[in-house]
Design an enzyme around this catalytic site. Sequence first.
Site, PDB file in Angstrom:
ATOM      1  N   SER A  21       0.851  -1.194   0.000  1.00  0.00           N
ATOM      2  CA  SER A  21       0.000   0.000   0.000  1.00  0.00           C
ATOM      3  C   SER A  21       0.885   1.241   0.000  1.00  0.00           C
ATOM      4  O   SER A  21       2.070   1.147  -0.330  1.00  0.00           O
ATOM      5  CB  SER A  21      -0.941  -0.032   1.214  1.00  0.00           C
ATOM      6  OG  SER A  21      -1.956   0.933   1.079  1.00  0.00           O
ATOM      7  N   ASN A  22       0.339   2.390   0.326  1.00  0.00           N
ATOM      8  CA  ASN A  22       1.130   3.625   0.356  1.00  0.00           C
ATOM      9  C   ASN A  22       0.632   4.530   1.480  1.00  0.00           C
ATOM     10  O   ASN A  22      -0.313   4.190   2.182  1.00  0.00           O
ATOM     11  CB  ASN A  22       1.083   4.320  -1.009  1.00  0.00           C
ATOM     12  CG  ASN A  22      -0.350   4.663  -1.399  1.00  0.00           C
ATOM     13  OD1 ASN A  22      -1.021   5.448  -0.743  1.00  0.00           O
ATOM     14  ND2 ASN A  22      -0.839   4.027  -2.462  1.00  0.00           N
TER      15      ASN A  22
END
Length: 218
Positions: A21-22
């Site tokens: 993810s980020n």
Amino acid sequence: MRFLITAGPTREPIDPVRYISNRSSGKMGYAIAEAAIEVGHDVVLISGPVNLDPPPAAKLISVSTSDEMFDAVHRHVANRDVLIMCAAVADYKPAKVSKHKIKQRDEKLSLELTPTRDILASLAKQDRQVLVVGFAAETENLQENAQNKLRAKNCDIVVANDVSGSDSGMESEENEVTIFFRSGEIKEISRASKKIIARELVKLFANMRENCLTKKMS
Ligand code: C5P
């Protein structure tokens, strides 16, 4: 007007308990949704996993992966006037998702990644009624990268921010943005809370959409 807004990160599964993810917090997208509702627009908000309360008047669609976000955008874009792709959609996902939790071993492990489908680029340019706004989070060559993205992804507008510092952009309460238009015009909104920036952006997008309609009718 009818707005469709995406916000937050996506999660790309590696195995049943792990994902890529980020750092996107979703704050900018949620602030835009709130600002649009404040002035009477109708809002559908497609959100990745975030720790924020959605504006009660928005129709919330919760998604997790980039594929789910792709499908949700395509399902809801018809009859919308403005699409704002504020979400930090993953650019890559694991080529294979392991059915079982990957076991710890005493050796190197490589993950093969494959590009995700680009949601913005997948929206037909011809005959579309919706004003398409992309976001660009850049750590270098902001103008060049944003203008390339505008063309490559068929956007009408790209809103770019520099995320190389810790005090604006991702996860922060504040932001400063540069707005690139198809015509080549460039506008800047200087450092302010995401709430204030969101109000400016909503005004600008609504005006631009209004002008497109007026032009089409005359
Ligand atoms: O190339 P980059 O990911 O920086 O582009 C950012 C813009 O493209 C954002 O508006 C984001 O929502 C959109 N995007 C997309 N589909 C993807 C990746 C990014 O629509 N798979």
